[in-house]
Motif scaffolding. Structure first.
Motif, short mmCIF file in Angstrom:
data_model
loop_
_atom_site.label_atom_id
_atom_site.label_comp_id
_atom_site.label_asym_id
_atom_site.label_seq_id
_atom_site.Cartn_x
_atom_site.Cartn_y
_atom_site.Cartn_z
N SER A 15 0.84 -1.20 0.00
CA SER A 15 0.00 0.00 0.00
C SER A 15 0.87 1.25 0.00
O SER A 15 0.52 2.25 -0.63
N LEU A 16 2.02 1.18 0.69
CA LEU A 16 2.90 2.36 0.69
C LEU A 16 3.40 2.65 -0.72
O LEU A 16 3.38 3.80 -1.18
N ILE A 19 0.48 3.97 -2.92
CA ILE A 19 0.07 5.35 -2.64
C ILE A 19 1.17 6.32 -3.00
O ILE A 19 0.90 7.43 -3.47
N LEU A 136 -7.28 -1.31 -2.45
CA LEU A 136 -6.31 -0.22 -2.63
C LEU A 136 -5.76 -0.22 -4.05
O LEU A 136 -5.67 0.83 -4.70
N LEU B 188 4.13 3.97 10.70
CA LEU B 188 4.69 3.90 9.34
C LEU B 188 3.63 3.74 8.27
O LEU B 188 3.95 3.69 7.09
N PRO B 190 0.66 4.61 5.59
CA PRO B 190 0.54 5.78 4.71
C PRO B 190 -0.37 6.86 5.28
O PRO B 190 -0.09 8.05 5.08
N PHE B 194 1.10 10.66 5.46
CA PHE B 194 0.49 11.74 4.68
C PHE B 194 -0.02 12.85 5.58
O PHE B 194 0.07 14.02 5.23
N LEU B 319 -5.72 12.15 0.64
CA LEU B 319 -5.09 10.85 0.44
C LEU B 319 -4.97 10.09 1.75
O LEU B 319 -5.18 8.87 1.80
N ILE B 326 -9.09 2.52 3.63
CA ILE B 326 -8.73 1.22 3.08
C ILE B 326 -7.90 0.42 4.07
O ILE B 326 -8.16 -0.73 4.34
#
Lengths: 226, 327
Positions: A15-16, A19, A136, B188, B190, B194, B319, B326
């Motif tokens: 996912s990192l 994104i 995702l 860590l 996302p 963000f 985001l 998710i």
């Protein structure tokens, strides 16, 4: 298809990367300078190469290593180099007359991500895919496609239009790496060469534009001749 | 995560906790000029200047508090009250957030992150009114500029708070701090990264370090400074101090709640609190270094490109919210 039930650490790495490549698409959307577009595109391709290598490592598809190397070389080095050559020769450093201001295109891009999420959740529930990684991947794929369309529609420099096409294609490629990692390798090779042809065609188009109209902006292509 | 409010409300209010709370506010008042001094000194050093030294803001404040007050004839009571309200607002916010201790102290449950944001905005709202009050041209231009920027920054701030609420399931800054320390996976993730990036851009907006701001006193580029151009003497000193404290409070939220939630006093012992104070200074110097680097390598934009960094920050917050939905 172990991406559907990956371990949490693997899922967070996927996912990192996904994104981060979406973020790079936004860098392209929000900037005015051709050079930034190219750098962001190259970085995005490298991220996707890392993604396919890690999918290959985790799911044990040795051919994905080859695809990762080809992606890094073709999309990460060759295509940006060819485009950079066009940019240098034609002296198009930036969008002269932006149709959409960068800030408003960023906001429209954010809205399209929300829309992509809604669509992806809908697809997920209708196909009974409960995995977060799949949702995702679908979201990132759809929103990168929408961003690519937005770049095609809202930019009129020929070089940024071809970059819009490439972003669109990168999105689809990223989605397939996570959703269907065991795609035949021949297909990948065909897609890569297709992209090369797209870039070469655009190079010819840009030269034609420069010769006929004296600028690289597609705004001047108004008449339909045929 | 369960709602920790009931547990924290039943904590006995001890003398130690009251002392700690007073220490938090006192630390904010005392250390805010030091951070400002560090930023100014770093900027000078990066630009190969000598710099006035990191203690210059204290000397400036000392000088201003020994000066006479000159008040414009057109000014009303608002002119007198605005600096006081701004200063008191900045003294209130440190009570709500973890400055030194990572557990809530007496009166910490007065408000959550949103309440803290409300009080921060109240302070700058009063300064905006005071800028309009005397009817001078520069005050008007500063107030209208800062109003338009805060109109664009506020929705992003709210979105960042919504993002924090979604991943921590709570709006209390202490809960967020505990969650981030306890679970490196969340740190860590996302969503959190963000939010850190979005809040970093907001930090540059709110502390007057956006690339459209000018740190020099050229009237055309002034935003925050133009609002307080009419002030002098102790009132001006109070406003200066309040803006340094606002910067300190925002750095605290950024470091202790979002970006660097470690090294806080968890038991409230004297050693721990002093160590936490030193750690806070170190963390803030790190953030100040990052801010100075961004401020130096980013070229000045013209004023009408103010919406671009804010749109980027908005996008990052969106985001982050998507990835909490998710992930």
């Amino acid at each position: 298809m172990t991406a559907f039930h990956a371990s949490p650490v693997v899922a967070s790495i996927f996912s990192l990367i996904a994104i981060a490549s979406l973020l790079l698409a936004f860098v392209m959307l929000g900037s005015r300078w051709m050079r930034h577009y190219l750098m962001a595109f190259a970085a995005q391709s490298w991220l996707i190469a890392i993604l396919s290598a890690s999918v290959g490592y985790i799911d044990r598809y040795p051919e994905l290593y080859v695809i990762a190397i080809l992606t890094a070389l073709f999309r990460g080095l060759l295509l940006p180099y060819l485009l950079l050559r066009i940019v240098r020769r034609m002296n198009v450093e930036r969008e002269i007359v932006p149709v959409l201001q960068p800030s408003s295109s960023l906001v429209i891009g954010a809205i399209s991500v929300v829309f992509a999420l809604a669509v992806a959740e809908h697809i997920g529930t209708s196909l009974d895919l409960s995995s977060k990684v799949v949702i995702l991947a679908l979201t990132v794929m759809l929103s990168m496609k929408l961003i690519g369309y937005l770049m095609l529609a809202a930019r009129h420099e020929a070089v940024s239009q071809v970059l819009g096409l490439l972003v669109l294609e990168n999105g689809i490629f990223l989605g397939t790496q996570i959703l269907v990692p065991g795609m035949p390798m021949l297909l990948e090779l065909v897609i890569l060469f297709d992209l090369l042809i797209v870039v070469v065609c655009f190079g010819v188009l840009v030269r034609y534009l420069m010769g006929q109209v004296g600028s690289t902006s597609t705004l001047h292509l108004r008449r339909l001749v045929g | 995560m369960c709602d920790p409010r009931p547990m924290w409300n039943t904590l006995p209010m001890t003398v130690r906790d009251v002392v700690l709370q007073i220490a938090q506010v006192g630390f904010t008042i005392g250390a805010a000029p030091l951070i400002q001094g560090c930023i100014v000194q770093f900027e000078e050093r990066v630009q190969r200047g000598r710099g006035p030294g990191i203690f210059q803001p204290y000397r400036d404040l000392w000088k201003l508090f020994h000066k006479q007050i000159v008040v414009p004839e057109t000014a009303s009571w608002l002119f007198w009250i605005a600096p006081v309200v701004a200063f008191v607002c900045m003294m209130t916010v440190p009570m709500l957030i973890p400055v030194l201790t990572n557990f809530p102290l007496p009166l910490s449950n007065m408000g959550d992150i949103l309440g803290g944001g409300l009080i921060l905005t109240l302070g700058s709202f009063m300064i905006t009114l005071a800028g309009l009050d005397s009817g001078s041209a520069y005050g008007g231009i500063g107030s209208s500029r800062s109003a338009i920027i805060s109109i664009l920054a506020e929705p992003t701030l709210i979105l960042v708070f919504v993002g924090i609420t979604l991943f921590a399931r709570s709006m209390l800054p202490f809960v967020v701090n505990h969650l981030l320390v306890a679970k490196p996976a969340v740190y860590l993730g996302p969503a959190h990264l963000f939010l850190v990036a979005a809040f970093f851009i907001l930090l540059t907006v709110e502390t007057d370090k956006l690339p459209i701001h000018s740190s020099t006193h050229i009237e055309v580029y002034m935003i925050e400074e133009a609002r307080i151009l009419e002030y002098s003497g102790p009132l001006y000193g109070l406003l200066k101090w309040a803006s340094m404290m606002k910067q300190f409070v925002l750095y605290t939220i950024f470091c202790n709640v979002l970006a660097l939630p470690w090294f806080m006093s968890s038991r409230g012992l004297a050693v721990g609190v002093i160590g936490a104070g030193i750690a806070v200074i170190v963390k803030f110097v790190l953030v100040a270094g990052a801010i100075v680097v961004v401020d130096t390598i980013q070229s000045r934009l013209r004023f009408y490109r103010y919406q671009e960094p804010l749109a980027a920050s908005f996008l990052l917050a969106v985001l982050a919210i998507i990835s909490t939905q998710i992930g």
